[in-house]
Design an enzyme around this catalytic site. Structure first.
Site, mmCIF file in Angstrom:
data_model
loop_
_atom_site.group_PDB
_atom_site.id
_atom_site.type_symbol
_atom_site.label_atom_id
_atom_site.label_comp_id
_atom_site.label_asym_id
_atom_site.label_seq_id
_atom_site.Cartn_x
_atom_site.Cartn_y
_atom_site.Cartn_z
ATOM 1 N N GLU A 84 0.838 -1.196 0.000
ATOM 2 C CA GLU A 84 0.000 0.000 0.000
ATOM 3 C C GLU A 84 0.877 1.251 0.000
ATOM 4 O O GLU A 84 0.768 2.122 -0.881
ATOM 5 C CB GLU A 84 -0.887 -0.056 1.244
ATOM 6 C CG GLU A 84 -1.616 1.207 1.612
ATOM 7 C CD GLU A 84 -2.017 1.145 3.088
ATOM 8 O OE1 GLU A 84 -3.207 1.059 3.343
ATOM 9 O OE2 GLU A 84 -1.124 1.187 3.969
ATOM 10 N N ASP A 276 -9.610 1.669 6.701
ATOM 11 C CA ASP A 276 -9.607 1.408 5.253
ATOM 12 C C ASP A 276 -10.664 2.259 4.551
ATOM 13 O O ASP A 276 -10.417 2.846 3.496
ATOM 14 C CB ASP A 276 -9.972 -0.065 4.966
ATOM 15 C CG ASP A 276 -8.775 -0.993 4.999
ATOM 16 O OD1 ASP A 276 -7.857 -0.737 5.792
ATOM 17 O OD2 ASP A 276 -8.777 -1.982 4.235
HETATM 18 O O1 LIG Z 1 -4.808 -9.400 6.589
HETATM 19 C C1 LIG Z 1 -4.057 -8.641 5.644
HETATM 20 C C2 LIG Z 1 -4.594 -7.225 5.572
HETATM 21 O O2 LIG Z 1 -4.414 -6.550 6.801
HETATM 22 C C3 LIG Z 1 -3.877 -6.473 4.448
HETATM 23 O O3 LIG Z 1 -4.461 -5.218 4.267
HETATM 24 C C4 LIG Z 1 -3.571 -4.137 4.066
HETATM 25 C C5 LIG Z 1 -3.354 -3.429 5.384
HETATM 26 O O4 LIG Z 1 -4.453 -2.690 5.762
HETATM 27 C C6 LIG Z 1 -4.858 -1.646 4.864
HETATM 28 O O5 LIG Z 1 -4.466 -0.315 5.286
HETATM 29 C C7 LIG Z 1 -4.233 -0.032 6.593
HETATM 30 C C8 LIG Z 1 -5.343 0.842 7.126
HETATM 31 O O6 LIG Z 1 -5.142 0.994 8.506
HETATM 32 C C9 LIG Z 1 -3.912 1.632 8.857
HETATM 33 O O7 LIG Z 1 -3.814 1.672 10.265
HETATM 34 C C10 LIG Z 1 -2.721 0.868 8.280
HETATM 35 O O8 LIG Z 1 -1.530 1.588 8.575
HETATM 36 C C11 LIG Z 1 -2.917 0.698 6.795
HETATM 37 O O9 LIG Z 1 -1.850 -0.036 6.236
HETATM 38 C C12 LIG Z 1 -4.267 -1.813 3.475
HETATM 39 O O10 LIG Z 1 -5.000 -1.053 2.560
HETATM 40 C C13 LIG Z 1 -4.177 -3.230 3.030
HETATM 41 O O11 LIG Z 1 -3.335 -3.304 1.879
HETATM 42 O O12 LIG Z 1 -4.038 -7.172 3.224
HETATM 43 C C14 LIG Z 1 -3.481 -8.489 3.223
HETATM 44 C C15 LIG Z 1 -4.190 -9.298 4.278
HETATM 45 O O13 LIG Z 1 -3.634 -10.601 4.305
#
Ligand SMILES: O[C@@H]1[C@@H](O)[C@H](O[C@@H]2CO[C@@H](O[C@@H]3CO[C@@H](O)[C@H](O)[C@H]3O)[C@H](O)[C@H]2O)OC[C@H]1O
Length: 396
Positions: A84, A276
Site C-alpha cells: 500500500e 480502510d
Molecule cells: O490481513 C491482511 C490485511 O491486513 C492487508 O491489508 C492491508 C493493510 O491494511 C490496509 O491499510 C491499513 C489501514 O489501517 C492503517 O492503520 C494501516 O496503517 C494501513 O496499512 C491496506 O489497505 C491493506 O493493503 O491485506 C493483506 C491481508 O492478508
C-alpha cells in the site's frame, strides 16, 4: 474515449455504467484556489508537505532511503513496509515528477516484495520488514492496482528504462497476473472473473469498498494487454454499480469489508466505517476530478460531508455505517479529515464542502507513531484538491 468534457458536465449514472468508457477531461479542478487560496500559498503548502513526508524531519517523515538506489515507505504504526505505502509513494512521486524517488521505491519493491513463484507468483508480498524480510507471502490487491497505474504514468512521463525500470511492461505483467493467476495451475485472480469486483485478498470471496477505483480501471482499459481491455471496462462499470450498494444511503459511510451484494462483512470484525473505509471519499473525489461526478457520486460526497460537518476530529470514532458511534476513537483522524476534504471535488457546491476543505487546510501533517496512513491520505488530498493529481497519458 471522448475528451474535453469537464466535471461540470455531470454524467448520468447510466452514462458512466454503460461500459463505453469515461471521459478524459484534461483539466483538473483546483478547489483550493476556487475556495480562495492564492496559487503561491498552495504551492508552498505542497512543497512543505512534501518536505515533511519525504525529507529528514523525524516527527513527520514516512520515507527512508536505503542503500545507494533504494528506499521505502514505513508504516510507522506497525513498523513494516506495505505494498500500500510503496505504491502510494510511487504514485506521489510520479505526480510530483520525482523520478529518482520513484525509482528508489520501485527497486525496493521489486527486490524484496515481488514474488516469482508459489501460489501468488506475479504478486507482491503485502508486508515486509524494513530490512526486506517478508512478514507475509500474501498480497493485498490495493497495492497491485496502485503499482500498475503509477508504473503506467511513469512510462508516460519518463519513458521506458531497462528492467526493472521498464515501467509499462511491468504494469502489464502485474495486471495480467491480477486477472489470470490460477488459470494454468494453482493461484487466484485478484478480481472475481464473474462479477468483475476486486477482492480483499485473492483467495477470498468478498471485497473492500475502498479498493474500488473505477477511474483507474478506465485507464487500464487503455493500456493493459489488449485481450483484457474489455474486462477492465466492465470492471469500472461493476465497481461503479457496487459502491452505491456498499455505501450507506444516508451517511455515505462504507464498511471496511463488504460482501459482493454490498452488505457489511463482520466476519473479521471490520464491517464498520474504520481506517480502510476513509479512502472511499477520496476515491470518489479523485474520480470526479478526472472524469466528472455522476449524480450518485455527488450524493455520496454530500452525505459524507453532511455526516462529518458537526463532528470534531478530536472526537472521531469508529462508526457503524448507519452512523452509530462506537466508544473506540478513530485511529487516523488526520487521514479522515483529508479524505473527507477530497469528497468536495464531487460536490463542490454542497453547503459543507468549503468547511471540509477549510478544516483540512487548518490541519497540519501528523506527527508521531501513527503518522504513516494519515500522511499518505494527506498528501493525496493536497494533490487532488490543488489539481496536481493528474492522468499522465502516453506521449503523442
Ligand atoms: O490481513 C491482511 C490485511 O491486513 C492487508 O491489508 C492491508 C493493510 O491494511 C490496509 O491499510 C491499513 C489501514 O489501517 C492503517 O492503520 C494501516 O496503517 C494501513 O496499512 C491496506 O489497505 C491493506 O493493503 O491485506 C493483506 C491481508 O492478508
Amino acid at each position: 474515449m471522448n475528451s474535453k468534457k469537464g466535471p461540470a458536465d455531470a454524467k448520468s449514472d447510466e452514462e458512466m455504467d454503460n461500459g463505453k468508457g469515461a471521459f478524459v477531461t484534461g483539466q483538473y479542478p483546483n478547489l483550493l484556489e476556487r475556495y480562495g487560496h492564492a496559487q503561491e500559498e498552495i504551492e508552498a503548502r505542497l512543497a512543505d508537505a512534501w518536505r515533511r513526508l519525504f525529507g529528514d524531519d523525524e516527527r513527520t517523515r514516512i520515507y527512508y532511503p536505503s542503500g545507494d538506489d533504494m528506499g521505502y515507505m514505513l508504516d510507522t504504526g506497525n513498523l513494516d513496509v506495505r505494498t500500500e505505502g510503496m505504491s502510494y509513494g510511487m504514485m506521489m512521486a510520479v505526480q510530483m515528477d520525482d523520478k529518482a524517488l520513484f525509482d528508489r521505491l520501485w527497486r525496493w519493491t521489486w527486490t524484496y516484495m515481488h514474488m516469482n513463484e508459489g501460489v501468488h507468483a506475479g504478486y507482491f508480498a503485502w508486508s515486509c520488514a524494513p530490512d526486506g524480510t517478508r512478514n507475509s507471502s500474501g498480497p493485498a490487491p490495493d497495492g497491485e492496482e496502485y503499482f500498475a497505474l503509477a508504473l503506467f504514468f511513469a512510462a508516460h512521463r519518463w519513458g521506458e528504462g531497462d528492467p526493472p525500470l521498464d515501467y509499462a511492461a511491468k504494469a502489464r505483467d502485474i495486471l495480467r497476473a491480477c486477472l489470470h493467476n490460477g488459470e494454468q495451475g494453482p493461484g487466484y485472480p485478484m478480481w472475481n472473473r464473474d462479477n468483475r469486483l476486486i477482492k480483499f485478498v485473492p483467495e477470498c470471496a468478498y471485497s473492500d469498498p475502498s479498493y474500488h477505483l473505477p477511474h483507474f480501471y478506465e485507464l487500464f482499459a487503455l493500456w493493459a494487454d489488449e485481450a483484457d481491455r474489455p474486462f477492465w471496462r466492465e470492471a469500472a462499470a461493476a465497481s461503479r454499480a457496487y459502491l452505491p450498494l456498499a455505501c450507506h444511503p444516508e451517511t455515505g459511510l462504507a464498511p471496511e469489508y463488504a460482501y459482493y451484494d454490498g452488505t457489511p462483512n463482520d466476519e473479521r470484525g471490520y464491517g464498520h466505517f474504520y481506517s480502510d473505509a476513509y479512502r472511499v471519499a477520496a476515491n470518489v473525489g479523485l474520480e470526479a476530478a478526472w472524469f466528472g461526478a455522476t449524480p450518485w457520486m455527488a450524493r455520496e460526497a454530500e452525505a459524507i460531508l453532511r455526516f462529518f460537518a458537526d463532528k470534531d476530529p478530536a472526537d472521531y470514532r469508529r462508526y457503524r455505517i448507519d452512523g452509530t458511534p462506537f466508544e473506540e476513537p478513530a485511529l487516523h483522524p488526520v487521514g479522515l479529515v483529508a479524505s473527507n476534504a477530497c469528497a468536495a471535488l464531487a460536490a463542490p457546491d454542497s453547503p459543507h464542502a468549503r468547511e471540509a476543505v477549510a478544516l483540512f487546510w487548518r490541519t497540519p501533517v501528523r506527527e508521531g507513531e501513527r503518522r504513516y496512513y494519515d500522511n499518505c491520505l494527506y498528501m493525496f488530498a493536497l494533490l487532488a484538491l490543488s489539481g496536481r493529481y493528474r492522468i499522465w497519458m502516453p506521449a503523442a
